[in-house]
Design an enzyme around this catalytic site. Sequence first.
Site, PDB file in Angstrom:
ATOM      1  N   ASP A   1      53.304  45.755  40.309  1.00 28.08           N
ATOM      2  CA  ASP A   1      52.720  44.478  40.693  1.00 28.08           C
ATOM      3  C   ASP A   1      51.558  44.191  39.745  1.00 28.08           C
ATOM      4  O   ASP A   1      51.319  44.961  38.809  1.00 28.08           O
ATOM      5  CB  ASP A   1      52.223  44.535  42.154  1.00 28.08           C
ATOM      6  CG  ASP A   1      51.033  45.479  42.336  1.00 28.08           C
ATOM      7  OD1 ASP A   1      50.617  46.146  41.376  1.00 28.08           O
ATOM      8  OD2 ASP A   1      50.526  45.538  43.475  1.00 28.08           O
TER       9      ASP A   1
ATOM     10  N   ASP B   1      47.374  43.256  40.030  1.00 28.24           N
ATOM     11  CA  ASP B   1      46.271  43.222  40.986  1.00 28.24           C
ATOM     12  C   ASP B   1      45.058  42.500  40.412  1.00 28.24           C
ATOM     13  O   ASP B   1      44.672  42.744  39.270  1.00 28.24           O
ATOM     14  CB  ASP B   1      45.850  44.660  41.342  1.00 28.24           C
ATOM     15  CG  ASP B   1      47.018  45.522  41.772  1.00 28.24           C
ATOM     16  OD1 ASP B   1      47.444  45.405  42.922  1.00 28.24           O
ATOM     17  OD2 ASP B   1      47.518  46.310  40.927  1.00 28.24           O
TER      18      ASP B   1
ATOM     19  N   ASP C   1      48.718  41.059  43.984  1.00 28.10           N
ATOM     20  CA  ASP C   1      47.710  41.305  45.021  1.00 28.10           C
ATOM     21  C   ASP C   1      46.402  40.642  44.618  1.00 28.10           C
ATOM     22  O   ASP C   1      45.944  40.807  43.487  1.00 28.10           O
ATOM     23  CB  ASP C   1      47.442  42.814  45.194  1.00 28.10           C
ATOM     24  CG  ASP C   1      48.610  43.552  45.835  1.00 28.10           C
ATOM     25  OD1 ASP C   1      49.436  42.892  46.510  1.00 28.10           O
ATOM     26  OD2 ASP C   1      48.689  44.782  45.666  1.00 28.10           O
TER      27      ASP C   1
HETATM   28  P1  TTP Z   1      48.690  49.619  43.401  1.00 33.22           P
HETATM   29  O1  TTP Z   1      48.874  48.241  42.919  1.00 33.22           O
HETATM   30  O2  TTP Z   1      49.554  50.042  44.531  1.00 33.22           O
HETATM   31  O3  TTP Z   1      48.886  50.705  42.269  1.00 33.22           O
HETATM   32  P2  TTP Z   1      48.653  50.648  40.691  1.00 33.22           P
HETATM   33  O4  TTP Z   1      48.202  49.291  40.262  1.00 33.22           O
HETATM   34  O5  TTP Z   1      47.759  51.784  40.371  1.00 33.22           O
HETATM   35  O6  TTP Z   1      50.080  50.985  40.094  1.00 33.22           O
HETATM   36  P3  TTP Z   1      51.366  50.023  40.014  1.00 33.22           P
HETATM   37  O7  TTP Z   1      51.646  49.842  38.584  1.00 33.22           O
HETATM   38  O8  TTP Z   1      52.441  50.786  40.705  1.00 33.22           O
HETATM   39  O9  TTP Z   1      51.048  48.747  40.702  1.00 33.22           O
HETATM   40  O10 TTP Z   1      47.193  49.821  43.880  1.00 33.22           O
HETATM   41  C1  TTP Z   1      46.090  49.675  43.000  1.00 33.22           C
HETATM   42  C2  TTP Z   1      44.926  50.461  43.481  1.00 33.22           C
HETATM   43  O11 TTP Z   1      44.352  49.819  44.599  1.00 33.22           O
HETATM   44  C3  TTP Z   1      45.286  51.872  43.940  1.00 33.22           C
HETATM   45  O12 TTP Z   1      44.441  52.804  43.300  1.00 33.22           O
HETATM   46  C4  TTP Z   1      45.006  51.909  45.397  1.00 33.22           C
HETATM   47  C5  TTP Z   1      44.092  50.741  45.624  1.00 33.22           C
HETATM   48  N1  TTP Z   1      44.307  50.026  46.891  1.00 33.22           N
HETATM   49  C6  TTP Z   1      43.232  49.894  47.746  1.00 33.22           C
HETATM   50  O13 TTP Z   1      42.144  50.378  47.446  1.00 33.22           O
HETATM   51  N2  TTP Z   1      43.407  49.228  48.930  1.00 33.22           N
HETATM   52  C7  TTP Z   1      44.618  48.684  49.287  1.00 33.22           C
HETATM   53  O14 TTP Z   1      44.727  48.077  50.373  1.00 33.22           O
HETATM   54  C8  TTP Z   1      45.750  48.826  48.368  1.00 33.22           C
HETATM   55  C9  TTP Z   1      47.103  48.256  48.702  1.00 33.22           C
HETATM   56  C10 TTP Z   1      45.526  49.503  47.189  1.00 33.22           C
HETATM   57 MN    MN Z   2      49.230  47.564  40.897  1.00 29.79          MN
HETATM   58 MN    MN Z   3      48.814  46.406  44.232  1.00 28.34          MN
END
Ligand code: TTP
Ligand code: MN
Ligand code: MN
Length: 373
Positions: free
Chosen positions: A205, A207, A297
């Site tokens: 995703d 973020d 996100d």
């Molecule tokens: P992710 O988007 O799940 O993971 P990522 O960006 O490291 O890897 P990917 O490429 O698979 O997307 O989450 C990002 C970071 O945010 C992760 O370290 C956990 C944190 N997080 C929170 O702190 N609170 C939350 O509610 C969520 C969903 C994630």
């Molecule tokens: Mn992510």
């Molecule tokens: Mn995420």
Amino acid sequence: VYCSPPTAVANVSQYACQRRTTTENHNKIFTDVMEELAESSEFNESKGPCLAFRRAASVLKSLPSAVHCLEAIQGLPCLGEHTKAVMEEILTFGRSFKVEEIRCDERYQALKLFTSVFGVGPKTAEKWYRRGLRSLKEILTEPNIQLNRMQRAGFLYYSDISKAVSKAEAKALGCIIEETVHWIAPDAILALTGGFRRGKEYGHDVDFLLTMPEMGKEEGLLLHVIDRLRDQGILLYCEYQGSTFDVSKLPSWRFEDMDHFQKCFLILRLEQGQVEGERGLQSDPGDSRGWRAVRVDLVAPPVDRYAFALLGWTGSRQFGRDLRTFAYKERQMLLDNHALYDKTKKLFLPATTEEDIFAHLGLEYVEPWQRNA
Ligand code: TTP
Ligand code: MN
Ligand code: MN
Ligand code: MN
């Protein structure tokens, strides 16, 4: 075979926040296997072994070169007997029989498949497995299954959102979010977080963190952004969560994942033409609709919590977990996505930048691209 002497790996910390881990992983043959073992343990609700495999994988990811023999990992933290046995198998036979057994396991296969759907966690997956369901098609055709809104979106856009998001696609989405946010509030503060901030080439995703320079002004922002995305016709799905943040609560160092900030989990429509490098490209005729769905996100903390939220959402999960454990065990401090609290002095330690937080913890600053633990 040349083996680097044990001294070469001395001084590796047991905490990921005291290691520098780039996206360059020299020990992927081991870490991939360990992450599968961790996932399998998670499905069996074996929390201890799951964390142990994740910690071991994380230590190996931080090494500057590939491990060629068991002697080379002597003295490294977080590598237990179980992990060493798996590594020995891989070093001797080039494969792990244990993990191959797991990969063939019917339950593991089903749970892995089910949890790959957006909105489906291990509990729901287990429930479906117990009912004898094994494929996604069986779930969609089973009359007594009630999918929630998120799961319905997960199935609807399954083929798109299970495909990795590229850096170019993340960049294109960044432009769209930036334009949308600044159209609403020109002085809004926006940052890319998650894996792409850590320099990853691909992600599941994209973020983003957004806030306003003036406290309280961030409150209505996210809902406005969502409205505006809807008006542009690119909002395919939105799960909005209002803030449940309580300033008087102490941080909880054991917290996993969810924080209390206002946030939304979205699925957006990204036009192929907006992605750098794919502009004007004739896409493959089997995939000619010219757009894809992407998971995004958005999190909107108040500005005085921005640094904590940025640190937490940048991850990696293991890096964050070890930061909180380090704070608690080595500094008697409580850290989470909202705040840092010193238990000895009985006070909250404010921060405006990530550097402030590392300094409070007495840690050397670790750059985002060195947090791929
Ligand atoms: P992710 O988007 O799940 O993971 P990522 O960006 O490291 O890897 P990917 O490429 O698979 O997307 O989450 C990002 C970071 O945010 C992760 O370290 C956990 C944190 N997080 C929170 O702190 N609170 C939350 O509610 C969520 C969903 C994630
Ligand atoms: Mn992510
Ligand atoms: Mn995420
Ligand atoms: Mn992820």
